[in-house]
Design a protein around this motif. Structure first.
Motif, short mmCIF file in Angstrom:
data_model
loop_
_atom_site.label_atom_id
_atom_site.label_comp_id
_atom_site.label_asym_id
_atom_site.label_seq_id
_atom_site.Cartn_x
_atom_site.Cartn_y
_atom_site.Cartn_z
N VAL A 153 0.85 -1.20 0.00
CA VAL A 153 0.00 0.00 0.00
C VAL A 153 0.88 1.24 0.00
CG1 VAL A 153 -1.77 1.30 1.25
CG2 VAL A 153 -1.93 -1.20 1.10
N LYS A 154 1.94 1.22 0.81
CA LYS A 154 2.88 2.36 0.84
C LYS A 154 3.38 2.66 -0.57
CE LYS A 154 7.55 3.57 2.37
NZ LYS A 154 8.75 3.15 3.08
N GLU A 155 3.77 1.62 -1.30
CA GLU A 155 4.30 1.81 -2.66
C GLU A 155 3.24 2.38 -3.60
OE1 GLU A 155 7.52 1.60 -3.54
OE2 GLU A 155 7.77 1.26 -1.38
N GLY A 156 1.97 2.16 -3.30
CA GLY A 156 0.89 2.64 -4.14
C GLY A 156 0.52 4.10 -3.93
N PHE A 157 1.08 4.71 -2.90
CA PHE A 157 0.77 6.12 -2.62
C PHE A 157 1.60 7.01 -3.56
CE2 PHE A 157 -1.93 4.92 0.69
CZ PHE A 157 -2.57 6.04 1.17
N GLN A 158 1.15 7.10 -4.80
CA GLN A 158 1.81 7.86 -5.85
C GLN A 158 0.84 8.90 -6.41
OE1 GLN A 158 5.05 7.33 -6.50
NE2 GLN A 158 5.11 5.63 -5.05
N ALA A 159 1.30 9.71 -7.34
CA ALA A 159 0.47 10.75 -7.96
C ALA A 159 -0.77 10.15 -8.61
CB ALA A 159 1.28 11.55 -8.98
N SER A 160 -0.64 8.98 -9.23
CA SER A 160 -1.78 8.35 -9.90
C SER A 160 -2.90 8.03 -8.90
CB SER A 160 -1.36 7.08 -10.64
OG SER A 160 -0.76 6.16 -9.74
N ASP A 203 7.61 11.50 8.08
CA ASP A 203 7.31 10.18 7.50
C ASP A 203 8.12 9.16 8.26
OD1 ASP A 203 9.54 8.91 5.36
OD2 ASP A 203 9.78 11.05 5.73
N GLN A 204 7.56 7.98 8.41
CA GLN A 204 8.26 6.92 9.12
C GLN A 204 7.71 5.56 8.69
OE1 GLN A 204 8.09 7.06 13.42
NE2 GLN A 204 9.79 5.67 13.61
N THR A 205 8.60 4.60 8.58
CA THR A 205 8.22 3.22 8.30
C THR A 205 8.77 2.36 9.43
OG1 THR A 205 8.38 3.62 5.92
CG2 THR A 205 8.34 1.32 6.64
N THR A 206 7.89 1.59 10.06
CA THR A 206 8.29 0.65 11.11
C THR A 206 7.90 -0.76 10.67
OG1 THR A 206 6.18 0.71 12.31
CG2 THR A 206 7.80 2.44 12.87
N GLU A 207 8.05 -1.72 11.56
CA GLU A 207 7.66 -3.10 11.24
C GLU A 207 6.15 -3.28 11.20
OE1 GLU A 207 9.67 -6.02 13.61
OE2 GLU A 207 11.62 -5.10 13.27
N GLU A 208 5.41 -2.33 11.73
CA GLU A 208 3.94 -2.44 11.77
C GLU A 208 3.21 -1.45 10.88
OE1 GLU A 208 5.37 -1.85 15.15
OE2 GLU A 208 5.79 -3.99 15.24
N GLU A 209 3.84 -0.31 10.58
CA GLU A 209 3.10 0.71 9.82
C GLU A 209 4.03 1.67 9.10
OE1 GLU A 209 1.15 4.34 11.70
OE2 GLU A 209 1.53 3.16 13.50
N PHE A 210 3.41 2.39 8.17
CA PHE A 210 4.02 3.51 7.48
C PHE A 210 3.09 4.69 7.67
CE2 PHE A 210 3.72 6.05 3.50
CZ PHE A 210 4.92 6.72 3.61
N TYR A 211 3.66 5.85 7.92
CA TYR A 211 2.83 7.05 7.95
C TYR A 211 3.60 8.24 7.41
CZ TYR A 211 5.22 9.00 12.06
OH TYR A 211 6.16 9.53 12.91
N LYS A 240 -2.52 13.27 8.81
CA LYS A 240 -1.64 12.13 9.01
C LYS A 240 -2.24 10.94 8.27
CE LYS A 240 0.90 9.56 12.54
NZ LYS A 240 1.16 9.46 13.99
N HIS A 241 -1.48 10.40 7.32
CA HIS A 241 -1.88 9.23 6.55
C HIS A 241 -1.18 8.03 7.18
CE1 HIS A 241 -2.79 11.91 2.97
NE2 HIS A 241 -1.92 12.66 3.64
N ARG A 242 -1.94 7.14 7.78
CA ARG A 242 -1.35 5.96 8.41
C ARG A 242 -1.75 4.71 7.62
NH1 ARG A 242 -2.77 5.39 14.47
NH2 ARG A 242 -1.04 3.92 14.37
N ILE A 243 -0.78 3.83 7.39
CA ILE A 243 -1.04 2.54 6.78
C ILE A 243 -0.53 1.51 7.77
CG2 ILE A 243 -0.69 1.06 4.77
CD1 ILE A 243 0.14 3.73 3.29
#
Length: 147
Positions: free
Chosen positions: A16-23, A69-77, A95-98
């Motif tokens: 999902v993190k990788e999908g957060f693009q301009a498109s 922005d931060q990426t952990t073992e449980e989430e990206f935000y 705040k966008h949390r995944i």
């Protein structure tokens, strides 16, 4: 005013993190007001996102800066904060949390905003809810498990 909207999606949080693009950003834009994406650097600290909102008789610019922005073992935000806002907003922080789950991820939008005066802050609330609820089926479709 604070708003929190959660959407369960099927893909893991890193996909999902990788999908957060301009498109994706373009797909998430509601029919009104039409939004023109002027600049999209990404979702890392220091990146800029610039939009133009078209209210038919006038246009408003909206510029946000990614402040965290931060990426952990449980989430990206990541957090975007308004640095140039439309006339009807005094402050904006989103705040966008995944968050990873055993069945995929939760996309959680945590929005904090203020209008120039308190009554307008309250009057904007239903529109803000609708703008972000609009994203739910799009997130579910875009981040559906493949295969």
């Amino acid at each position: 005013m604070d708003i929190k909207i959660k959407t369960n999606v099927e893909q893991d949080y890193l996909s999902v993190k990788e999908g957060f693009q301009a498109s994706l950003f373009k797909k998430l834009s509601p029919p009104f007001p039409p939004v023109k994406l002027i600049r999209f650097d990404g979702s890392e600290k220091g990146d800029i996102v610039s939009l133009e909102l078209n209210f038919i008789f006038f246009r408003q610019k909206w510029v946000s800066k990614i402040t965290e922005d931060q990426t952990t073992e449980e989430e990206f935000y990541f957090v975007d904060e308004g640095i140039e806002l439309p006339f009807f907003l005094k402050s904006w922080k989103h705040k966008h949390r995944i968050i990873g789950t055993s069945k995929g991820s939760i996309i959680q939008d945590e929005i904090s905003y203020q209008a120039p005066f308190k009554l307008l802050t309250w009057l904007l609330y239903p529109a803000m809810i609708l703008q972000f609820a609009y994203r739910i089926p799009i997130y579910k479709k875009v981040f559906k498990k493949e295969g």
